[in-house]
Each structure stands twice: as structure tokens, then as C-alpha cells.
Scaffold this active site. Structure first.
Site, short mmCIF file in Angstrom:
data_model
loop_
_atom_site.label_atom_id
_atom_site.label_comp_id
_atom_site.label_asym_id
_atom_site.label_seq_id
_atom_site.Cartn_x
_atom_site.Cartn_y
_atom_site.Cartn_z
N SER A 147 32.96 46.65 54.96
CA SER A 147 33.59 46.05 53.78
C SER A 147 32.61 45.05 53.18
O SER A 147 31.72 44.55 53.88
CB SER A 147 34.89 45.34 54.18
OG SER A 147 35.35 44.49 53.15
N TYR A 160 39.45 39.40 59.58
CA TYR A 160 38.96 40.66 59.02
C TYR A 160 37.46 40.59 58.76
O TYR A 160 36.71 41.52 59.11
CB TYR A 160 39.70 40.95 57.72
CG TYR A 160 39.30 42.23 57.04
CD1 TYR A 160 39.75 43.46 57.52
CD2 TYR A 160 38.51 42.23 55.90
CE1 TYR A 160 39.40 44.65 56.89
CE2 TYR A 160 38.15 43.40 55.26
CZ TYR A 160 38.60 44.62 55.76
OH TYR A 160 38.24 45.79 55.13
#
Length: 268
Positions: A147, A160
Site C-alpha cells: 500500500s 496497517y
């Protein structure tokens, strides 16, 4: 550049979102697919769609990617049906939207289990399948979905971001180590930006619920501030890059990062 004829590829998290679009795209490119997800109903729906596109029924595997035992069983299923793999896409993941002060250790650990340990387990359990695939076809490819939050910090994304940073560096470690062992297996990462659906969308609602934003419109304005495209990405805009990394057109790409964010991280 995206011809995947003769390729045998396993995708995790294939039941929904990006994984779903990815499976359909790779099927159109000619790949023979094994699709894995914890959601059996979603897998059944996907299987029908893949069959209608390619004429072949994919190998559907119910898989909790954080379970070592289930990964071992999944690898055995692939071995029995395919004999080898030429591609592995570690796509399954979760996104925790929580202020750091409110993030519990259990939540942090769960995020690492699903997002990082799953990649470790997937690569280890499929390594012999990929090695055999490289012997059969000349090369195999691992694509790990990271990501942009593996590069830059996202709001309320401490767990995350930590997990995606780990995925990025684990991938680079494999890219360095495996070829030095004589294994013709390359490892690369794909870094999507803020997306219009899936985990990104749920994150917007979580931020609104916590009072960070007053409305979806305000959240969109802040999240897209400075983004040259001025909009989030769509799930169908990601799989083309993944197909490229799985194809023979990318044989020299190893340890590389493909960022698909409309220029977001070029600005910030």
C-alpha cells in the site's frame, strides 16, 4: 505484455474487492487460476464468473491466510491439481482504522497476522511449487500487495502502515535472497493508493464515526488534497500492473515497487 497463457497462479483474498477484479482480469489474460478466500460464498460466485470468461473452472480454496495449517493444506491442493505454480499473489489483508492511543495490542497483532504473517506463510508454503514452476517454464513470480501506507503515514493507520511497511521489506528480502540461491523466482510489490471501495471506503466511515471528518465529502476533500488525479482509484485500475509482473514481460523486475495512486505520493 499481459499474456498469461500457460501460467498457473494462486491469488489470496480473491473473493471480494481488488482480489475479485484481479482474478477476472488474469482469467481474461489466459491464466489458469487457484483462488483462495475465507468467504466460501464469494468464492463460488467468483468461480462462476471466471468459468464464463475462460471456460475453465478455477481451483477454489477456502483459506484463512493467518493459519499455517490451512496454508499447508492449500499448497497440497495446488500440488494435486496444478503440479506447480508460476505465480503467487498475496493480496488478502485487513485495514484497521483506529487512533494509535485506542489501538489495542490484540488489534495490532491481528493486523500483523493477517497482513504480514500471511505473506510469510504464503511464500514459504508455495516456494517449492514456484521453484518447480520456474523449472517448467523458466521463471516464477511473487507479487505481494502492499500500500502507499507502506511508504507514507495514513491517518489512524498505525497498525496497517506498520504491516504494509513490513510486507514491503519482506518482499525486498526475498528478491535479494531467492535468486542468489539459484531460484528463478522474482518478488515485487504493488502499492495501491486510496481506493473508492473496500477497505479504504470503510476507513472513511470509521473516521466520520470518530469525529475526524464531518461528512464523506469533507473526507474525500482531505484525502484527495494535492492528488494530481483528484480522485481515489478504482479496483479495476490495479490488476493490469499485477498481470504485467506475473508475465514474462517483467523478467528483469525483482525487488521493484509499482505505485498506483494517481501521483499521491509524488506530491506528499
Amino acid at each position: 505484455m499481459s499474456d498469461l497463457s500457460g501460467k498457473k497462479i494462486l491469488i489470496t483474498g480473491a473473493g471480494n474487492g481488488l482480489g475479485h477484479e484481479m482474478a477476472l482480469h488474469l482469467a481474461r489474460c489466459g491464466a489458469e487460476l487457484a483462488v483462495a478466500d475465507i468467504d466460501e460464498k464469494a468464492l463460488a460466485d467468483l468461480s462462476n464468473k471466471v468459468e464464463s470468461i475462460s471456460g475453465h473452472t478455477p481451483l477454489s480454496i477456502t483459506l484463512d491466510v493467518s493459519s499455517e495449517e490451512q496454508w499447508q493444506a492449500a499448497a497440497e491442493q495446488v500440488q494435486e491439481q496444478f503440479g506447480y505454480l508460476t505465480g503467487l499473489v498475496n493480496n488478502a489483508g485487513i485495514m484497521l482504522h483506529m487512533p494509535f492511543q485506542q489501538t489495542t495490542l490484540d488489534q495490532f497483532r491481528k493486523t500483523q497476522q493477517v497482513n504480514v504473517e500471511s505473506v510469510f506463510l504464503g511464500c514459504q508454503n508455495c516456494l517449492q511449487l514456484l521453484e518447480q514452476g520456474a523449472k517448467e517454464t523458466g521463471s516464477s513470480s511473487i507479487v505481494n500487495i502492499s500500500s502507499i501506507f507502506g511508504h507514507v503515514a495514513g491517518l489512524m493507520h498505525s497498525a496497517y502502515a506498520a504491516s504494509k511497511g513490513a510486507v514491503n521489506m519482506l518482499s525486498k528480502s526475498l528478491a535479494n535472497e531467492l535468486p542468489r540461491q539459484g531460484l528463478k523466482i522474482r518478488t515485487n510489490t504493488v502499492h495501491p493508493g486510496v481506493m473508492s471501495a473496500g477497505v479504504s471506503l470503510s476507513g472513511v466511515q470509521a473516521a466520520i464515526d470518530m469525529g475526524v471528518f464531518s461528512s464523506p465529502e469533507e473526507a474525500a476533500q482531505v484525502l484527495m488534497m494535492g492528488n494530481p488525479y483528484g480522485r481515489p482509484g478504482n479496483a479495476d485500475e490495479i490488476p493490469g500492473a499485477i498481470a504485467f509482473l506475473l508475465s514474462d514481460a517483467s523478467l528483469l523486475m525483482n525487488g521493484a515497487e509499482i505505485t498506483l495512486d494517481g501521483g499521491h505520493t509524488a506530491v506528499y
